[in-house]
Scaffold this motif. Structure first.
Motif, short mmCIF file in Angstrom:
data_model
loop_
_atom_site.label_atom_id
_atom_site.label_comp_id
_atom_site.label_asym_id
_atom_site.label_seq_id
_atom_site.Cartn_x
_atom_site.Cartn_y
_atom_site.Cartn_z
N ASP A 215 -12.51 43.04 -5.74
CA ASP A 215 -11.14 43.13 -5.22
C ASP A 215 -11.15 42.98 -3.70
OD1 ASP A 215 -10.28 43.55 -7.77
OD2 ASP A 215 -9.60 45.61 -7.48
N PRO A 217 -8.02 42.83 -1.71
CA PRO A 217 -6.57 42.76 -1.56
C PRO A 217 -6.11 42.46 -0.13
CG PRO A 217 -7.28 45.02 -1.93
CD PRO A 217 -8.47 44.16 -2.18
N THR A 251 -7.15 38.90 -5.60
CA THR A 251 -6.10 39.20 -4.61
C THR A 251 -4.86 39.58 -5.41
OG1 THR A 251 -5.15 36.97 -4.61
CG2 THR A 251 -7.01 37.36 -3.15
N TYR A 252 -4.02 40.37 -4.81
CA TYR A 252 -2.76 40.73 -5.51
C TYR A 252 -1.74 41.28 -4.53
CZ TYR A 252 -6.14 44.61 -5.92
OH TYR A 252 -7.13 45.53 -5.69
N PHE A 253 -0.55 41.50 -5.04
CA PHE A 253 0.61 42.03 -4.31
C PHE A 253 1.26 41.01 -3.37
CE2 PHE A 253 -1.69 46.41 -4.31
CZ PHE A 253 -1.38 46.59 -5.65
N ASP A 274 -1.90 36.48 -7.60
CA ASP A 274 -0.72 37.16 -8.15
C ASP A 274 0.42 36.13 -8.26
OD1 ASP A 274 1.61 38.66 -8.53
OD2 ASP A 274 0.90 40.33 -7.30
N GLY A 298 -2.44 35.60 -12.43
CA GLY A 298 -1.76 36.89 -12.62
C GLY A 298 -0.33 36.65 -13.06
N SER A 334 -0.84 40.64 -13.06
CA SER A 334 -0.81 40.26 -11.64
C SER A 334 -1.78 41.09 -10.80
CB SER A 334 0.61 40.41 -11.10
OG SER A 334 1.06 41.73 -11.28
N CYS A 335 -1.91 42.36 -11.17
CA CYS A 335 -2.80 43.27 -10.42
C CYS A 335 -3.35 44.26 -11.43
CB CYS A 335 -2.00 44.00 -9.34
SG CYS A 335 -0.62 44.96 -9.98
N SER A 336 -4.11 45.22 -10.98
CA SER A 336 -4.59 46.25 -11.91
C SER A 336 -3.39 46.94 -12.57
CB SER A 336 -5.41 47.29 -11.15
OG SER A 336 -5.58 48.43 -11.97
#
Ligand code: MET
Ligand SMILES: [Zn+2]
Length: 773
Positions: A215, A217, A251-253, A274, A298, A334-336
């Motif tokens: 991860d 992020p 990557t996410y958010f 994401d 995601g 999209s994310c955890s």
């Protein structure tokens, strides 16, 4: 073959088992061994559940008793000095998360160590424990590294998992320099840190892992070109050192943007993006990854509770498959799923009482199924999951056309908003003169932020009322007595602007949600907030509007008991939005405006009922700030407009207060100015006046009450220390504008310490008055 994958599963358990276990352990009711055994079972259940939903790549190492960032720090020996003498194990880890206090015994000195700092994880309401690094930091891998252990645990069950860890750059840059290491440039620790990652990877490879999820992020933030360059060298190095492993950078958010540039020749095997938050980035990322790299899509919202529109998601996925081929595509949330509730299986009440809405929902378990269906459709054609797709299409359509999500009157009212509704009649200096004339207060007025202790009796009465053991009349009677008690206490304490104490509110958002149309409440929609603490955000499913007044009875009753001014207490629209699961079929800004109109009506009713001071709390306004600075203005425009719409429909002499906490305000300072409140109370006591500097350099001209004491601690602050703080404030704030109040509400405190603290606080105001007379 397209793989059906997941980035992380909630760790709290379907019925908050982890919370209960951990709290029982803290209370000494279960042993460390029992705690561990129960966790082994929970993890096994989580893996099997994901397997049963059809996932082909299942994460491991995503479990935590307290916080995964804390676990990561401990695994790499990043343990602040003050905890190092404690014996290794759960107890020490919990101490780092929550502090530890033990009285002296015959054999041991007393222990009193402050917890490590906790911070919101990006723009979520999850809090992580901020790693503290020292200049002479040494890293080493703990024996029985958690990541390896959990991989082996799953392997023993016959489940081959994808270990998840926090990447080195996010680990460093989401941390901070320890107090004794001021000025430390965190990135300089990288060369010392990487060998520990290499060692961990070697152990994972030896245990038989192939894919490893790393991860990172911070790739969704504005990071400098220098940091992107570090990404490149770091991953070229790590991949060369671990030739047997395949790294998936997650990557996410938000969008990865140009930070993607390091990926292509970094040696990593794949990238997760994401596509819920940033669907438009697909094309750009496809064009910028290497020829053999995998792209993990995601597609399922990991932060909300709605069913995915599978047809739409499938279409996006098909674009990726067409460009990359199915062997280079993963499907994922999209994310955890840490940020989504666990399972709909226990949502019995909604299922039976509101089957229409229940049909629109998907929690983590159901989201895993959605991932599987998309992957299956891509691999075997849509016909192979025809029934599932048809079922999904029916739910999506039912929600789209439901008569319960739209309200024509609300929509019309929104259309009819005019700029004048976002403006007070006069500017603050003019209002201030009128306000002081119409409602004179002593210099350095004292007040509190709203809530007073939520005692056991209050919670018990509410529980009885909810269960139907006492009737509404009895409950309201009880609340009235609590209000009267609270008012009397404040009069005895000689506070100037009183509050009713919020005894009737279980939660500052839920209380309003329960009284507004468009909201619904789940029974089991819990998500992790911090440590063992879970929250159950209310659900906004339809157009929000107010049917009846929500706070008038209590406020007017409280005012009737005293000749001092009574402050009306409301939760602002942005905070209601931020702390709810929000419908995803219309923009958040529109939902926020609807909330604002409802609060505006309540403000008008309070004013009509003779309430002169009205506070609209916005503690979550900073939390909603987007991750990229180019997006700040757009958000702040509608968020501040919503606050203005809520609060500006009043006379010049009505005093609008607002309150904010949990945040650094520097980067939203102009927005705070634009909110145009008459009085602003902020959390301040722990920030060494850092915040106040901004208020004076920017020439903030309204009244302000920076908290003089920390409400998170049971400690009673002395008059002397609070007076020192107030004196320091006067260097930044003109005396006519300074209020004296705590950092935030007092609901988590006990009455004894509240009385003592407020007595000392009022003495501060008296001393200031005496000095300026
Ligand atoms: C998190 S901000 C809390 C404000 C609220 N009025 C209270 O006093 O509890
Ligand atoms: Zn607060």
């Amino acid at each position: 073959m397209v793989q059906a994958t997941n980035l992380g599963f909630p760790r709290i358990g379907g019925q908050r088992e982890t919370k209960k276990l951990v709290e029982n352990f803290w209370a000494g009711k279960i042993t460390e061994q029992a705690l561990d055994e129960a966790a082994v079972k929970l993890r096994a259940e989580n893996w099997k559940l994901q397997q049963a939903q059809g996932l082909s790549q299942i994460p491991s190492g995503d479990f935590s008793f307290y916080d995964h960032v804390l676990d990561h720090s401990v695994m790499f020996n990043v343990i602040p000095q003050r905890f190092r003498h404690l014996a290794e194990g759960h107890e020490r880890n919990f101490a780092i998360g929550r502090g530890i206090q033990k009285p002296a015994t015959e054999t041991q000195e007393k222990v009193d160590i402050e917890a490590q700092e906790m911070k919101k994880w990006f723009d979520t309401n999850y809090h992580y424990i901020v790693p503290e690094f020292e200049t002479n930091q040494t890293f080493h891998l703990s024996a029985n590294a958690k990541t390896v252990q959990e991989f082996n645990e799953a392997k023993a069950l016959g489940i081959h998992t994808r270990p998840v860890i926090l990447g080195p750059l996010s680990f460093l840059l989401l941390g901070k320099a320890a107090k004794n290491s001021a000025g430390l440039d965190l990135i300089t620790l990288l060369p010392k840190l990487l060998p520990v990652y290499e060692e961990l990877f070697a152990q994972l490879a030896a245990a038989g892992a192939d894919w490893v999820q790393i991860d990172e992020p911070i790739l969704a933030l504005d990071i400098s070109a220098a940091v992107v360059a570090h990404f490149h060298t770091t991953y070229t190095h790590l991949t060369a050192a671990a030739p047997k492993l395949k790294f998936l950078i997650a990557t996410y958010f938000g969008r990865i943007g140009n930070n993607v540039s390091f990926i292509k020749d970094s040696g990593v095997a794949g990238l997760h993006i994401d596509l819920v938050r940033a669907p438009e980035q697909l094309e750009h990322v496809i064009a910028n990854i290497g020829q053999t790299q995998v792209l993990s899509l995601g597609l399922i919202d990991g932060r909300n509770i709605w069913k995915t529109n599978l047809a739409a998601a499938l279409k996006l996925a098909e674009t990726a498959v067409a460009a990359l081929g199915s062997d280079r595509v993963f499907v994922a949330p999209s994310c955890s799923l840490l940020h989504a509730p666990v399972t709909l299986r226990f949502e019995k009440r909604l299922a039976s009482k509101n089957p229409e809405l229940f049909d629109w929902l998907a929690y983590s378990e159901e989201k895993c199924k959605e991932v599987h269906v998309i992957a299956h459709a891509l691999n075997h054609g849509t016909d192979s999951v025809k029934a599932e797709l048809a079922d999904n299409a029916r739910s999506i359509e039912a929600r789209r056309v439901s008569s319960h999500t739209t309200n024509a009157a609300v929509r019309q009212r929104l259309e009819a908003i005019v700029p004048d509704q976002l403006r007070r009649r006069n500017v603050f200096p003019t209002r201030q003169v009128k306000q002081h004339e119409a409602n004179p207060l002593p210099a350095f007025p004292t007040t509190t932020i709203g809530s007073f202790p939520q005692t056991k009796e209050i919670r018990l009465a509410r529980a009885k009322f909810t269960k139907g053991e006492i009737d509404a009349a009895a409950y309201h009677d009880f609340i009235k007595k609590e209000i009267a008690f609270c008012v009397k206490e404040q009069e005895e304490l000689k506070i100037d602007v009183l509050v009713h104490g919020e005894a009737e509110r279980n939660d500052m958002v839920a209380y309003f949600g329960e009284r507004l149309e468009g909201y619904i409440f789940s029974e089991n929609g819990w998500i992790a907030s911090y440590g063992s603490r879970c929250v159950r955000p209310p659900i906004i499913f339809g157009d929000v509007h107010r049917v009846n007044p929500m706070t008038i009875t209590e406020t007017v009753y409280a005012q009737s008991l005293t000749s001092k001014p009574m402050k009306g207490m409301l939760t602002g629209p942005v905070t209601c939005l931020q702390w709810s699961f929000v419908r995803d079929d219309i923009p958040r800004s529109v939902v926020c405006t609807q909330l604002a109109l409802a609060i505006r009506d309540e403000v008008a009713d309070l004013e009509k009922a003779g309430i002169v001071h009205i506070q609209v709390d916005e503690p979550a306004i900073r939390e909603g700030l987007p991750l990229r600075s180019v997006d700040f203005d757009f958000y702040l425009q509608w968020a501040v407009d919503a606050f203005l719409l809520s609060t500006t429909g009043v006379k010049d002499t009505t005093i609008i207060h607002t309150h904010m906490c949990y945040s650094d305000f520097q980067d939203i300072f102009q927005a705070i100015v634009r909110m145009d409140a008459d009085v602003l109370t902020i959390e301040n006591s722990k920030s060494d006046m850092r915040i106040l500097g901004a208020f004076s350099t920017h020439g903030y001209n309204a009244e302000i009450g920076p908290g003089v004491f920390d409400i998170h601690s049971p400690r009673v602050p002395s008059t002397h220390e609070m007076k020192e703080r107030a004196d320091a404030m006067l260097k930044y704030i003109p005396s006519r504008n300074l209020w004296i109040n705590p950092d935030c509400g007092l609901k988590t405190r006990g009455w004894k310490e509240v009385r003592e603290s407020l007595t000392n606080m009022v003495a501060v105001a008296e001393a200031l008055r005496a000095a300026s007379a």
